[in-house]
Design a protein around this motif. Sequence first.
Motif, PDB file in Angstrom:
ATOM      1  N   MET A   1      20.291  62.428  47.015  1.00  0.00           N
ATOM      2  CA  MET A   1      20.808  62.619  48.345  1.00  0.00           C
ATOM      3  C   MET A   1      19.679  62.437  49.357  1.00  0.00           C
ATOM      4  O   MET A   1      18.561  62.875  49.142  1.00  0.00           O
ATOM      5  N   LYS A   2      20.003  61.783  50.464  1.00  0.00           N
ATOM      6  CA  LYS A   2      19.010  61.559  51.504  1.00  0.00           C
ATOM      7  C   LYS A   2      18.658  62.876  52.192  1.00  0.00           C
ATOM      8  O   LYS A   2      19.500  63.768  52.309  1.00  0.00           O
ATOM      9  N   THR A   3      17.433  62.951  52.673  1.00  0.00           N
ATOM     10  CA  THR A   3      17.075  64.097  53.498  1.00  0.00           C
ATOM     11  C   THR A   3      17.815  63.965  54.833  1.00  0.00           C
ATOM     12  O   THR A   3      18.279  62.879  55.199  1.00  0.00           O
ATOM     13  N   TRP A   4      17.879  65.065  55.561  1.00  0.00           N
ATOM     14  CA  TRP A   4      18.511  65.020  56.873  1.00  0.00           C
ATOM     15  C   TRP A   4      17.797  64.025  57.776  1.00  0.00           C
ATOM     16  O   TRP A   4      18.414  63.238  58.472  1.00  0.00           O
ATOM     17  N   ARG A   5      16.474  64.056  57.756  1.00  0.00           N
ATOM     18  CA  ARG A   5      15.693  63.185  58.641  1.00  0.00           C
ATOM     19  C   ARG A   5      15.947  61.722  58.303  1.00  0.00           C
ATOM     20  O   ARG A   5      16.010  60.884  59.195  1.00  0.00           O
ATOM     21  N   GLU A   6      16.107  61.395  57.021  1.00  0.00           N
ATOM     22  CA  GLU A   6      16.409  60.011  56.640  1.00  0.00           C
ATOM     23  C   GLU A   6      17.779  59.590  57.159  1.00  0.00           C
ATOM     24  O   GLU A   6      17.926  58.501  57.740  1.00  0.00           O
ATOM     25  N   ALA A   7      18.788  60.457  56.974  1.00  0.00           N
ATOM     26  CA  ALA A   7      20.136  60.147  57.448  1.00  0.00           C
ATOM     27  C   ALA A   7      20.149  60.014  58.972  1.00  0.00           C
ATOM     28  O   ALA A   7      20.748  59.085  59.520  1.00  0.00           O
ATOM     29  N   TYR A   8      19.475  60.916  59.640  1.00  0.00           N
ATOM     30  CA  TYR A   8      19.388  60.883  61.103  1.00  0.00           C
ATOM     31  C   TYR A   8      18.693  59.603  61.566  1.00  0.00           C
ATOM     32  O   TYR A   8      19.152  58.945  62.497  1.00  0.00           O
ATOM     33  N   GLY A   9      17.607  59.241  60.913  1.00  0.00           N
ATOM     34  CA  GLY A   9      16.838  58.060  61.284  1.00  0.00           C
ATOM     35  C   GLY A   9      17.589  56.755  61.121  1.00  0.00           C
ATOM     36  O   GLY A   9      17.244  55.752  61.742  1.00  0.00           O
ATOM     37  N   GLU A  10      18.617  56.749  60.297  1.00  0.00           N
ATOM     38  CA  GLU A  10      19.425  55.549  60.094  1.00  0.00           C
ATOM     39  C   GLU A  10      20.476  55.354  61.177  1.00  0.00           C
ATOM     40  O   GLU A  10      21.148  54.333  61.219  1.00  0.00           O
ATOM     41  N   THR A  11      20.634  56.338  62.059  1.00  0.00           N
ATOM     42  CA  THR A  11      21.613  56.225  63.139  1.00  0.00           C
ATOM     43  C   THR A  11      20.910  55.853  64.441  1.00  0.00           C
ATOM     44  O   THR A  11      19.677  55.881  64.534  1.00  0.00           O
ATOM     45  N   TRP A  12      21.691  55.558  65.454  1.00  0.00           N
ATOM     46  CA  TRP A  12      21.141  55.245  66.774  1.00  0.00           C
ATOM     47  C   TRP A  12      20.388  56.435  67.356  1.00  0.00           C
ATOM     48  O   TRP A  12      19.519  56.250  68.190  1.00  0.00           O
ATOM     49  N   LEU A  13      20.706  57.656  66.911  1.00  0.00           N
ATOM     50  CA  LEU A  13      20.028  58.842  67.427  1.00  0.00           C
ATOM     51  C   LEU A  13      18.538  58.834  67.090  1.00  0.00           C
ATOM     52  O   LEU A  13      17.747  59.463  67.788  1.00  0.00           O
ATOM     53  N   GLY A  14      18.166  58.127  66.043  1.00  0.00           N
ATOM     54  CA  GLY A  14      16.772  58.020  65.654  1.00  0.00           C
ATOM     55  C   GLY A  14      16.061  56.823  66.273  1.00  0.00           C
ATOM     56  O   GLY A  14      14.900  56.563  65.965  1.00  0.00           O
ATOM     57  N   ASP A  15      16.724  56.086  67.140  1.00  0.00           N
ATOM     58  CA  ASP A  15      16.161  54.897  67.781  1.00  0.00           C
ATOM     59  C   ASP A  15      15.992  55.177  69.269  1.00  0.00           C
ATOM     60  O   ASP A  15      16.972  55.224  70.021  1.00  0.00           O
ATOM     61  N   GLY A  16      14.766  55.355  69.708  1.00  0.00           N
ATOM     62  CA  GLY A  16      14.474  55.722  71.087  1.00  0.00           C
ATOM     63  C   GLY A  16      15.064  54.783  72.116  1.00  0.00           C
ATOM     64  O   GLY A  16      15.533  55.227  73.172  1.00  0.00           O
ATOM     65  N   ARG A  55      17.844  64.694  70.279  1.00  0.00           N
ATOM     66  CA  ARG A  55      16.717  65.426  69.663  1.00  0.00           C
ATOM     67  C   ARG A  55      17.189  66.717  69.010  1.00  0.00           C
ATOM     68  O   ARG A  55      16.734  67.082  67.932  1.00  0.00           O
ATOM     69  N   SER A  56      18.127  67.399  69.663  1.00  0.00           N
ATOM     70  CA  SER A  56      18.640  68.666  69.125  1.00  0.00           C
ATOM     71  C   SER A  56      19.371  68.469  67.809  1.00  0.00           C
ATOM     72  O   SER A  56      19.224  69.274  66.893  1.00  0.00           O
ATOM     73  N   VAL A  57      20.158  67.411  67.712  1.00  0.00           N
ATOM     74  CA  VAL A  57      20.862  67.120  66.452  1.00  0.00           C
ATOM     75  C   VAL A  57      19.845  66.984  65.325  1.00  0.00           C
ATOM     76  O   VAL A  57      20.015  67.563  64.248  1.00  0.00           O
ATOM     77  N   GLY A  58      18.778  66.235  65.568  1.00  0.00           N
ATOM     78  CA  GLY A  58      17.742  66.069  64.554  1.00  0.00           C
ATOM     79  C   GLY A  58      17.038  67.367  64.224  1.00  0.00           C
ATOM     80  O   GLY A  58      16.862  67.715  63.047  1.00  0.00           O
ATOM     81  N   ALA A  59      16.648  68.110  65.238  1.00  0.00           N
ATOM     82  CA  ALA A  59      15.890  69.347  65.029  1.00  0.00           C
ATOM     83  C   ALA A  59      16.726  70.423  64.342  1.00  0.00           C
ATOM     84  O   ALA A  59      16.239  71.112  63.431  1.00  0.00           O
ATOM     85  N   PHE A  60      17.980  70.593  64.769  1.00  0.00           N
ATOM     86  CA  PHE A  60      18.836  71.583  64.120  1.00  0.00           C
ATOM     87  C   PHE A  60      19.063  71.224  62.653  1.00  0.00           C
ATOM     88  O   PHE A  60      19.064  72.099  61.784  1.00  0.00           O
ATOM     89  N   GLY A  61      19.254  69.953  62.375  1.00  0.00           N
ATOM     90  CA  GLY A  61      19.418  69.528  60.988  1.00  0.00           C
ATOM     91  C   GLY A  61      18.162  69.751  60.173  1.00  0.00           C
ATOM     92  O   GLY A  61      18.228  70.230  59.040  1.00  0.00           O
ATOM     93  N   ASP A  62      17.006  69.424  60.754  1.00  0.00           N
ATOM     94  CA  ASP A  62      15.736  69.659  60.056  1.00  0.00           C
ATOM     95  C   ASP A  62      15.565  71.130  59.703  1.00  0.00           C
ATOM     96  O   ASP A  62      15.009  71.471  58.653  1.00  0.00           O
TER      97      ASP A  62
END
Length: 194
Positions: A1-16, A55-62
């Motif tokens: 299973m992917k880490t949260w950060r990996e899953a998040y990084g694959e979405t537009w939310l991880g692209d500045g 950023r909050s979606v990523g941080a809360f998931g982390d």
Amino acid sequence: MKTWREAYGETWLGDGDKVAAIDSWVRRTLCRHRELDALHAMQSVAPWSVETLARSVGAFGDAGQWLWCVTAVAILQELIFCAQDGGIDPAGVATDGDLQPDVEVLRAIRNVVLHPASQLAKGNKPPPMLRLISLLEADDDASVTELALRLPDDWSYLAERPIATYALRKVGSAGELFLQKMRLLEKRSPGLSR
């Protein structure tokens, strides 16, 4: 299973660049609704911003704070998909046929998470949790239908990673379609004009 950060990084939310493009569009749209034209108004036009929520979606998931993560997704989707009309319902391209199913699921998640006391049917509309469960049951992903099987007996399961992962996936695909349909990466002007 992917880490949260990996899953998040694959979405537009991880692209500045993508986050900035949607954020700028939302701010410009809200400024237009309020008839503001000063550039400084774009910084204070709303209490939330797409950049902050992404950023909050990523941080809360982390941090494993899944219910807060889902809540941030719920607010984020409303900010993006309802801004065009300045209301609380999806408008404009958010109602297009290929974008509408993801937005509908995100709205169902929003209604359950942000209106937890809403447990009764209203007119011909089922209670929000029953609506969400029916949408999850109709999904073709086995992990999603497993969510649908658990939720009728354990509504607290909304505070777990599977629903956060599902919400992330839905806001990810809806955001990508929104970027394409609105051609936001082609419109990087800091001003209020389109």
